[in-house]
Design an enzyme around this catalytic site. Structure first.
Site, PDB file in Angstrom:
ATOM      1  N   GLU A  53       0.893 -42.761  68.721  1.00 48.28           N
ATOM      2  CA  GLU A  53       0.345 -41.661  67.892  1.00 48.28           C
ATOM      3  C   GLU A  53      -1.188 -41.647  67.944  1.00 48.28           C
ATOM      4  O   GLU A  53      -1.853 -41.317  66.966  1.00 48.28           O
ATOM      5  CB  GLU A  53       0.917 -41.705  66.476  1.00 48.28           C
ATOM      6  CG  GLU A  53       2.449 -41.606  66.526  1.00 48.28           C
ATOM      7  CD  GLU A  53       3.115 -40.971  65.344  1.00 48.28           C
ATOM      8  OE1 GLU A  53       2.427 -40.316  64.553  1.00 48.28           O
ATOM      9  OE2 GLU A  53       4.346 -41.115  65.240  1.00 48.28           O
TER      10      GLU A  53
HETATM   11  N1  COS Z   1      -5.098 -30.417  63.847  1.00 49.83           N
HETATM   12  C1  COS Z   1      -5.006 -29.136  64.253  1.00 49.83           C
HETATM   13  N2  COS Z   1      -5.602 -28.677  65.380  1.00 49.83           N
HETATM   14  C2  COS Z   1      -6.309 -29.574  66.101  1.00 49.83           C
HETATM   15  C3  COS Z   1      -6.451 -30.915  65.724  1.00 49.83           C
HETATM   16  C4  COS Z   1      -5.809 -31.332  64.546  1.00 49.83           C
HETATM   17  N3  COS Z   1      -5.866 -32.588  64.140  1.00 49.83           N
HETATM   18  N4  COS Z   1      -7.221 -31.547  66.643  1.00 49.83           N
HETATM   19  C5  COS Z   1      -7.565 -30.628  67.555  1.00 49.83           C
HETATM   20  N5  COS Z   1      -6.994 -29.447  67.217  1.00 49.83           N
HETATM   21  C6  COS Z   1      -7.134 -28.181  67.943  1.00 49.83           C
HETATM   22  C7  COS Z   1      -8.593 -27.885  68.192  1.00 49.83           C
HETATM   23  O1  COS Z   1      -9.177 -27.208  67.091  1.00 49.83           O
HETATM   24  C8  COS Z   1      -8.542 -27.049  69.438  1.00 49.83           C
HETATM   25  O2  COS Z   1      -8.254 -25.705  69.105  1.00 49.83           O
HETATM   26  P1  COS Z   1      -9.460 -24.585  69.148  1.00 49.83           P
HETATM   27  O3  COS Z   1      -9.933 -24.602  70.578  1.00 49.83           O
HETATM   28  O4  COS Z   1      -8.741 -23.345  68.749  1.00 49.83           O
HETATM   29  O5  COS Z   1     -10.479 -25.056  68.165  1.00 49.83           O
HETATM   30  C9  COS Z   1      -7.329 -27.584  70.180  1.00 49.83           C
HETATM   31  O6  COS Z   1      -6.533 -28.285  69.238  1.00 49.83           O
HETATM   32  C10 COS Z   1      -7.753 -28.532  71.294  1.00 49.83           C
HETATM   33  O7  COS Z   1      -8.470 -29.582  70.691  1.00 49.83           O
HETATM   34  P2  COS Z   1      -9.538 -30.455  71.486  1.00 49.83           P
HETATM   35  O8  COS Z   1     -10.433 -29.547  72.247  1.00 49.83           O
HETATM   36  O9  COS Z   1     -10.117 -31.420  70.531  1.00 49.83           O
HETATM   37  O10 COS Z   1      -8.572 -31.153  72.555  1.00 49.83           O
HETATM   38  P3  COS Z   1      -8.830 -32.373  73.522  1.00 49.83           P
HETATM   39  O11 COS Z   1      -8.100 -32.102  74.775  1.00 49.83           O
HETATM   40  O12 COS Z   1     -10.280 -32.708  73.587  1.00 49.83           O
HETATM   41  O13 COS Z   1      -7.998 -33.564  72.841  1.00 49.83           O
HETATM   42  C11 COS Z   1      -7.651 -35.482  71.464  1.00 49.83           C
HETATM   43  C12 COS Z   1      -8.253 -34.076  71.629  1.00 49.83           C
HETATM   44  C13 COS Z   1      -8.110 -36.472  72.500  1.00 49.83           C
HETATM   45  C14 COS Z   1      -8.078 -35.910  70.082  1.00 49.83           C
HETATM   46  C15 COS Z   1      -6.115 -35.348  71.534  1.00 49.83           C
HETATM   47  O14 COS Z   1      -5.684 -35.077  72.850  1.00 49.83           O
HETATM   48  C16 COS Z   1      -5.380 -36.570  71.035  1.00 49.83           C
HETATM   49  O15 COS Z   1      -5.223 -36.763  69.822  1.00 49.83           O
HETATM   50  N6  COS Z   1      -4.907 -37.435  71.980  1.00 49.83           N
HETATM   51  C17 COS Z   1      -4.016 -38.495  71.624  1.00 49.83           C
HETATM   52  C18 COS Z   1      -2.631 -37.973  71.734  1.00 49.83           C
HETATM   53  C19 COS Z   1      -1.672 -38.747  70.924  1.00 49.83           C
HETATM   54  O16 COS Z   1      -1.892 -39.081  69.771  1.00 49.83           O
HETATM   55  N7  COS Z   1      -0.542 -39.001  71.549  1.00 49.83           N
HETATM   56  C20 COS Z   1       0.501 -39.689  70.903  1.00 49.83           C
HETATM   57  C21 COS Z   1       1.712 -38.819  70.959  1.00 49.83           C
HETATM   58  S1  COS Z   1       2.995 -39.400  69.978  1.00 49.83           S
HETATM   59  S2  COS Z   1       3.441 -41.139  70.721  1.00 49.83           S
END
Ligand code: COS
Length: 385
Positions: A368
């Site tokens: 996560e």
């Molecule tokens: N809640 C709602 N929307 C979210 C959010 C959140 N917590 N975090 C990001 N978003 C939205 C952003 O606002 C963006 O939308 P807009 O362009 O309309 O603003 C969109 O999602 C893309 O976000 P971002 O540009 O931050 O994406 P990235 O590709 O840079 O990725 C990370 C962000 C690295 C934080 C994300 O890919 C992540 O959390 N990776 C880990 C994945 C994970 O937890 N995997 C486990 C799966 S379950 S085992």
């Protein structure tokens, strides 16, 4: 010292029920399930009957309509007994049910959310792929529109409940090659696991949480009706990350439960085990270790429930959940490692309970969102002007 102060009557009742159920129906079997890699669907069914599978789902959709704090307190109690049962329950509650409750149509909620909230259907969440873990938006599973609905192709990795769930919330690309739209080219689909073309791989052979089912899942020309799309096309990644805000709190609660269990074992053992003519609890080096373990757990719980209270108050808690998850993951790894140390040579043996806790703890710094991803999310929030 581990009790939360100022629990409401409902919270105290839910905690007592979870603790009682876990002590009787989970804790006595956890070591055996771990050794046999046995996923016990029956125990989940019974948790569902008690309402633990729809804790925060609105009552009109068959849930208990409780707040996040109450849900997390319950999940912490289940985690105290077994982290593996807890992750099956946590994923179901935090991810697919939340996505359906928040973004599903009324028809989708009636068809899927209601039986999920009653524990009759088990849910899973499929975002990660072999080449898209931390960089989740890099996923490549593809959904293509057809005259009858959608066809899905691709492979998901490390899906909790992937081989045991009845329904999976799966994130797939709906943008086309050559017109990629990054995170906004991803949509969320409701995938019944009995659909032809859904294939669960063999359960992964994991370090810890061995009794929970984790596997790769393949979509092979998997045909879905048009109403399998959740919410708006292109919004699936945003929905998934929104759900992960709740999921990460669940994982932090899991960490607190596992760590509390490790501390209780360590305290008990330190009082019983005699070396140099006295209980080892009389040695300052050991007492200080126990004191540090207790302090780290209390700090982690304080952060977790602060984040949860803010979520219940409707705040944007992305940074808070990442802080709670980051701190809890590092905390539980440290506390369980210390518990093994308190047990000395016995701690390293499978016959004693603490090595399992240490194995179960490790993934909390990984799944996560790794500790590194949580730091990235926290820093982004801080630096956003
Ligand atoms: N809640 C709602 N929307 C979210 C959010 C959140 N917590 N975090 C990001 N978003 C939205 C952003 O606002 C963006 O939308 P807009 O362009 O309309 O603003 C969109 O999602 C893309 O976000 P971002 O540009 O931050 O994406 P990235 O590709 O840079 O990725 C990370 C962000 C690295 C934080 C994300 O890919 C992540 O959390 N990776 C880990 C994945 C994970 O937890 N995997 C486990 C799966 S379950 S085992």
């Amino acid at each position: 010292m581990t009790e939360s102060p100022a629990l409401s009557d409902t919270q105290a009742q839910v905690v007592a029920l979870a603790r009682e159920f876990a002590a009787e129906h989970i804790a006595p079997f956890a070591a055996e399930w771990d050794a046999q890699k046995r996923f016990d669907r029956d125990v989940l069914r019974r948790l569902g009957e008690l309402g633990f599978f729809g804790m925060t789902v609105p009552e009109e959709y068959g849930g208990l309509g409780l707040d996040a704090v109450t849900y997390l307190l319950a999940l912490e109690e289940i985690s105290y007994a077994d982290g593996a049962v807890a992750i099956s329950m946590g994923v179901h509650n935090s991810l697919p049910t939340q996505m359906l409750a928040r973004w599903g149509s009324n028809a989708q909620r009636r068809r899927w959310l209601e039986p999920m909230a009653r524990g009759e259907l088990l849910g899973a969440f499929a975002l990660s792929e072999a080449e898209a873990g931390s960089d989740a938006a890099g996923l490549t599973a593809q959904a293509v529109r057809t005259p009858r609905g959608w066809t899905l192709n691709g492979m998901k990795a490390w899906v909790t409940n992937g081989g045991t769930a009845d329904v999976v919330l799966a994130m797939c690309r709906t943008d086309r090659e050559g017109e990629r739209r990054g995170a906004h080219g991803i949509s969320a689909f409701i995938v019944p696991t009995d659909a032809p073309g859904y294939r669960a791989g063999k359960p992964e052979d994991k370090m810890g949480l061995r009794a929970s089912n984790t596997c790769a899942v393949t979509f092979d020309d998997l045909a879905l009706p048009a109403d399998a799309l959740l919410g708006e096309e292109g919004q699936g990644f945003v929905y998934a990350l929104g759900a992960l805000d709740g999921g990460r709190l669940g994982v932090a609660a899991q960490a607190c439960g596992i760590a509390r269990c490790a501390l209780d074992h360590a305290v008990r053992y330190a009082k019983e085990r005699r070396q140099f003519g006295r209980p080892i609890a009389e040695f300052q080096g050991l007492r200080f270790k126990l004191a540090d373990m207790a302090t780290r757990i209390a700090a982690s719980r304080a952060l977790l429930y602060e984040a949860a209270r803010r979520r219940d108050a409707g705040e944007d808690v992305t940074q808070w959940t990442s802080m709670a998850k980051l701190f809890a993951g590092e905390m539980v790894m440290g506390v369980t490692t210390d518990a093994v140390q308190v047990f000395g040579g016995y701690g390293y043996m499978r016959d004693y309970p603490v090595e399992k806790l240490m194995r179960d703890a490790k993934v909390i710094t990984i799944y996560e969102g790794t500790s590194e991803i949580q730091r990235m999310v926290i820093a982004r929030g801080l630096l956003r002007s």
